[in-house]
Design a protein around this motif. Structure first.
Motif, PDB file in Angstrom:
ATOM      1  N   SER A  69       0.843  -1.207   0.000  1.00  0.00           N
ATOM      2  CA  SER A  69       0.000   0.000   0.000  1.00  0.00           C
ATOM      3  C   SER A  69       0.875   1.253   0.000  1.00  0.00           C
ATOM      4  O   SER A  69       0.499   2.278  -0.570  1.00  0.00           O
ATOM      5  CB  SER A  69      -0.986  -0.015   1.166  1.00  0.00           C
ATOM      6  N   ARG A  70       2.071   1.171   0.583  1.00  0.00           N
ATOM      7  CA  ARG A  70       2.952   2.354   0.531  1.00  0.00           C
ATOM      8  C   ARG A  70       3.551   2.535  -0.867  1.00  0.00           C
ATOM      9  O   ARG A  70       3.711   3.655  -1.337  1.00  0.00           O
ATOM     10  CB  ARG A  70       4.049   2.242   1.588  1.00  0.00           C
TER      11      ARG A  70
ATOM     12  N   SER B  17      12.485   6.053  -6.091  1.00  0.00           N
ATOM     13  CA  SER B  17      11.183   5.585  -6.551  1.00  0.00           C
ATOM     14  C   SER B  17      10.978   4.121  -6.172  1.00  0.00           C
ATOM     15  O   SER B  17      11.836   3.272  -6.393  1.00  0.00           O
ATOM     16  CB  SER B  17      11.105   5.732  -8.065  1.00  0.00           C
ATOM     17  N   THR B  18       9.807   3.824  -5.615  1.00  0.00           N
ATOM     18  CA  THR B  18       9.475   2.440  -5.262  1.00  0.00           C
ATOM     19  C   THR B  18       8.526   1.834  -6.289  1.00  0.00           C
ATOM     20  O   THR B  18       8.121   0.683  -6.156  1.00  0.00           O
ATOM     21  CB  THR B  18       8.786   2.380  -3.883  1.00  0.00           C
TER      22      THR B  18
ATOM     23  N   SER C 240       3.665   5.751  -5.603  1.00  0.00           N
ATOM     24  CA  SER C 240       3.727   5.739  -7.064  1.00  0.00           C
ATOM     25  C   SER C 240       2.736   6.696  -7.711  1.00  0.00           C
ATOM     26  O   SER C 240       2.825   6.979  -8.901  1.00  0.00           O
ATOM     27  CB  SER C 240       3.473   4.319  -7.586  1.00  0.00           C
ATOM     28  N   GLU C 241       1.784   7.179  -6.912  1.00  0.00           N
ATOM     29  CA  GLU C 241       0.765   8.066  -7.494  1.00  0.00           C
ATOM     30  C   GLU C 241       1.388   9.330  -8.063  1.00  0.00           C
ATOM     31  O   GLU C 241       1.059   9.760  -9.158  1.00  0.00           O
ATOM     32  CB  GLU C 241      -0.287   8.420  -6.440  1.00  0.00           C
ATOM     33  N   ASN C 242       2.276   9.941  -7.316  1.00  0.00           N
ATOM     34  CA  ASN C 242       2.996  11.114  -7.817  1.00  0.00           C
ATOM     35  C   ASN C 242       4.231  11.332  -6.962  1.00  0.00           C
ATOM     36  O   ASN C 242       4.364  10.745  -5.888  1.00  0.00           O
ATOM     37  CB  ASN C 242       2.093  12.364  -7.826  1.00  0.00           C
ATOM     38  N   VAL C 243       5.102  12.204  -7.461  1.00  0.00           N
ATOM     39  CA  VAL C 243       6.397  12.348  -6.796  1.00  0.00           C
ATOM     40  C   VAL C 243       6.253  13.035  -5.428  1.00  0.00           C
ATOM     41  O   VAL C 243       7.049  12.798  -4.524  1.00  0.00           O
ATOM     42  CB  VAL C 243       7.406  13.066  -7.732  1.00  0.00           C
TER      43      VAL C 243
ATOM     44  N   ARG D 130       6.778  12.752   0.435  1.00  0.00           N
ATOM     45  CA  ARG D 130       6.124  12.810   1.734  1.00  0.00           C
ATOM     46  C   ARG D 130       6.479  11.572   2.570  1.00  0.00           C
ATOM     47  O   ARG D 130       6.820  11.688   3.747  1.00  0.00           O
ATOM     48  CB  ARG D 130       4.609  12.926   1.551  1.00  0.00           C
ATOM     49  N   LEU D 131       6.412  10.392   1.941  1.00  0.00           N
ATOM     50  CA  LEU D 131       6.766   9.168   2.669  1.00  0.00           C
ATOM     51  C   LEU D 131       8.219   9.224   3.127  1.00  0.00           C
ATOM     52  O   LEU D 131       8.552   8.778   4.231  1.00  0.00           O
ATOM     53  CB  LEU D 131       6.547   7.937   1.783  1.00  0.00           C
ATOM     54  N   HIS D 132       9.083   9.755   2.254  1.00  0.00           N
ATOM     55  CA  HIS D 132      10.494   9.916   2.621  1.00  0.00           C
ATOM     56  C   HIS D 132      10.614  10.850   3.826  1.00  0.00           C
ATOM     57  O   HIS D 132      11.290  10.554   4.799  1.00  0.00           O
ATOM     58  CB  HIS D 132      11.254  10.475   1.416  1.00  0.00           C
TER      59      HIS D 132
END
Lengths: 499, 499
Positions: free
Chosen positions: A114-115, A174-175, A120-123, A128-130
């Motif tokens: 899910s992450r 990028s994941t 992957s939706e946008n950079v 933000r996750l980073h």
């Protein structure tokens, strides 16, 4: 250092270099650019008496020489659910403090898939996750410093392990392609990067060593597991099972190693379980059920009133209910008219382990039919991982000489129960060893040893990744492993009497 | 590159590394951390066909291989008053564009001393001076890119020269101790730093090479002057005079070189002069005055209507007025009743060179008594610098075999007039050569050559700095040099007939 005067106007840096050459025969030390801006004041405030901190051939800190000579390092284990930091005195190698927090990325998805989807939706999502991950790590570091009464700028070295998704998010990579076949990581080799490039709140010039990853779904945590258990240097054929939201399964010895990953979900970390919780104070960490009276005996972490069940107790619970006949081999719980501890709540059957008020419990602590299904899925994933790896290496259970089980189960895991529910293959109990957080242990070893880092890089290159889902037997194996301990009881000869 | 599939799940970076090893036998290329985050998309968008840009052993850019193969560099000369950028095609070495702006630090002080004072007040001021300088350079780079129609991210190399104060402010280093005896720089050796550490708007991984400095008041611009004129490789005893707000004087040959700096002020750059201006379109760049009729003949840059006087015309003006007897050897201007071109305005005497309306002039263009005093101070500082250096090296004017005069005089400088006003020692005209912006030329040479950078580092180490103010003769020499050409006419035997 000599003070400058009009007959000796060497630059501040030149003065340091000349002294290093004269005193230490050190000729080509590099100087961190960031330090230059502090250099003139430090030299003059200290009366030209300074202490330098070097990393390899690079000077990374300058302090007045009467400043206390403190040199710390932090090993960080980034789990999908938990971030753990280990503060270490780099001079003595002594572990000073341990601290963990929930991975703040959890609000963007509980599991790695899910992450990946979110990132992957946008950079911006990726960033933000980073960012929340870095903030989380900074929080851990700040707490470690408060507990150990040390200054973050005296932390000069950081090692980081985590699964490949955590690894990529930590590095702001990028994941997206980790989630798409053929699941290729951006980078697998070890990375060294200065702390300030990642905004980690330690010494800005501190080196951050990110351990290498093996594949898209077998990360630096698996590398650290191997390093910590030493199976890559052993003659013995060993297995490592590191249980988490993703469970890594590793099999091999110094000749060759295969590794795989299974999505076992967070059940063994207490999540997705009605009364589940992490292995913190108040968590029931072990329990037994009297097969005749169904009397429940348990022990909580810290001896506090019971609050919920952590992973090890969840395993005990299933095993004990199975032995008492409350759940059958298919995982089905008996009807409520069988016993007054079984009841229906919200159209789900549940077994009451601790009643509200008992021993200070603030609510009923139960295990539900849905919980049992969740555990079955989780344990089946793990068993299937072990089985397919053994099949690939043409290894029978009796050939496995050692099995290390790692995971965030606090200090306790009943390995017999783990085998009884069919989470682990049928191995002799003396071969199985619970090693706690092996990934963190590997990160700590890499923190203080250059040769361990070289070993880790070598391990990451050599380990062969096995994609479980590609195995033609996977679906069937998975379904068969849903049973307790397994549809095919011949797989568990040592349990035949019980089943 | 081969596309990954489930039988080949090497990481993106590993795939590149393996290809570099196979195709170019390149085994240990480092990878800029910043690039990793772009790598997966570039590889896939380009269909696994990419072009890499390497700096030494570090990969600093990845682009689709069908992207135009553009590799640019910029040499930057940071003057106290002006920032000049030179855009170069790194493949051909060809100069593509030149662009300059006023140094935006000017609003914080015109000369280096006032900027040191401002920056030393507190660290915010230092950061502000650094920031406006970086913004200024970014503006120059952006204009260069627009003019040459290239993308800033294809600029992979930057070289920077400037005096030591500009050097320190560019690197955000404290300038406080440059302003206090014994005037010690923080660092004198060459610096290599990635562009993004300085927020320069070129490729973030571009290497920024800052040339070394010699001393607190003899900077990287002097090093570049030496490199550009080649005096460090010559048998001839040569002198370099680089005229600016600070004037560098350098004397020597391949055996030894001495360098010094004098605060000559901005008069020769058109500032502090009533009708002064920079050497841009409309500036009068040369002029003659008929000694009998006092008729003024002049030439403007671009042939436009006259707007003011740039440095070279200011020098002409003083020399011509002196020859015509309008100013005496002490610099005093004749009374207004001597000629109708002389008048009093705001209690300052002035000589009208061009009247409003004449040739499209929008105002009277004049030279004032105060202007003459300003020039006297400036030229006296320069001459004294030359003289003390010659004295230190035990060199007579006739021993100097070559004299390079550098500075922002546009394309023109009347060297005879420069000597006539006593700005330069009495050298034979064929020994004197005007070389324009030598510092910029040196920066451009360093941009495209590794060996030039090594030479520059060597030069900075070897050149001996001479502190003029420490010379016991300095005050007396300075006062004597205020005369036109000098109080002691024997110093200018070639001008004896004129004086």
């Amino acid at each position: 250092l000599d003070k400058p005067d009009l007959s000796d106007v060497r630059s501040d840096l030149q003065r340091i270099r000349d002294s290093l050459r004269e005193t230490y025969n050190l000729d080509s030390a590099k100087f961190s650019f960031e330090l230059l801006s502090r250099l003139p004041e430090v030299l003059r405030d200290s009366g030209w008496k300074v202490a330098l901190t070097l990393w390899k051939d690079k000077i990374i800190d300058v302090e007045a020489s009467d400043a206390i000579d403190e040199v710390y390092g932090v090993a960080v284990d980034i789990g999908t659910s938990k971030i753990i930091g280990y503060l270490t005195d780099l001079k003595s190698g002594k572990l000073l403090e341990v601290c963990f927090i929930e991975n703040p990325q959890i609000s963007y998805g509980e599991d790695v898939i899910s992450r990946i989807t979110y990132a992957s939706e946008n950079v911006e999502n990726l960033r933000r996750l980073h960012k929340v991950l870095i903030e989380g790590i900074n929080k851990v570091i700040s707490r470690l410093c408060i507990k150990a009464k040390c200054r973050a700028r005296n932390i000069y070295e950081v090692t980081v392990v985590g699964n490949t998704v955590m690894h990529h998010l930590f590095l702001s990579l990028s994941t997206k392609f980790l989630g798409l076949s053929p699941y290729v990581p951006v980078v697998s080799e070890p990375i060294n990067v200065e702390a300030r490039e990642l905004s980690l709140k330690v010494n800005p010039s501190a080196n951050v060593h990110v351990l290498p990853v093996i594949a898209g779904f077998v990360g630096a945590d698996a590398v650290a597991d191997i390093i910590a258990t030493g199976i890559h240097k052993s003659d013995e054929l060993s297995m490592v099972v590191d249980i988490g939201t993703n469970t890594e399964v590793i099999l091999g010895n110094k000749e060759s190693i295969m590794a795989s990953s299974c999505a076992s979900g967070p059940a063994f970390e207490g999540a997705h379980i009605k009364c589940g919780m992490k292995a913190v104070t108040g968590a029931i960490e072990r329990l037994t059920i009297d097969p005749k009276t169904l009397e429940v005996t348990y022990k909580t972490i810290g001896g506090s009133p019971p609050v919920g069940l952590c992973g090890s107790a969840v395993i005990d619970c299933i095993a004990e209910l199975f032995k008492a006949g409350i759940i059958d081999r298919g995982g089905r719980m008996m009807d409520q008219d069988m016993h007054d501890k079984i009841r229906m709540v919200d159209s789900d059957r549940e077994f009451v382990l601790v009643r509200k008020g008992e021993d200070g419990a603030k609510r009923d602590i139960v295990i539900t039919q849905r919980d049992v299904r969740e555990i079955q899925l989780a344990k089946s994933a793990i068993y299937t991982g072990c089985y397919i790896l053994m099949k690939r290496m043409k290894v029978r259970p009796e050939d496995v000489e050692k099995c290390y089980v790692a995971g965030a189960f606090g200090n306790y895991l009943n390995l017999t129960n783990a085998k009884l529910i069919g989470m682990l293959p049928d191995l002799s109990p003396d071969k199985i060893e619970f090693v706690g957080n092996a990934a963190g242990a590997g990160a700590r070893m890499a923190l203080v040893s250059k040769s361990v880092r070289e070993e880790a890089a070598e391990v990451a290159r050599k380990v062969e990744y096995v994609e479980l889902a590609l195995d033609p037997d996977f679906q069937l194996e998975f379904a068969s492993a849903m049973y307790l301990p397994h549809r095919d009881v011949n797989r568990f000869p040592s349990l035949k009497d019980l089943v």
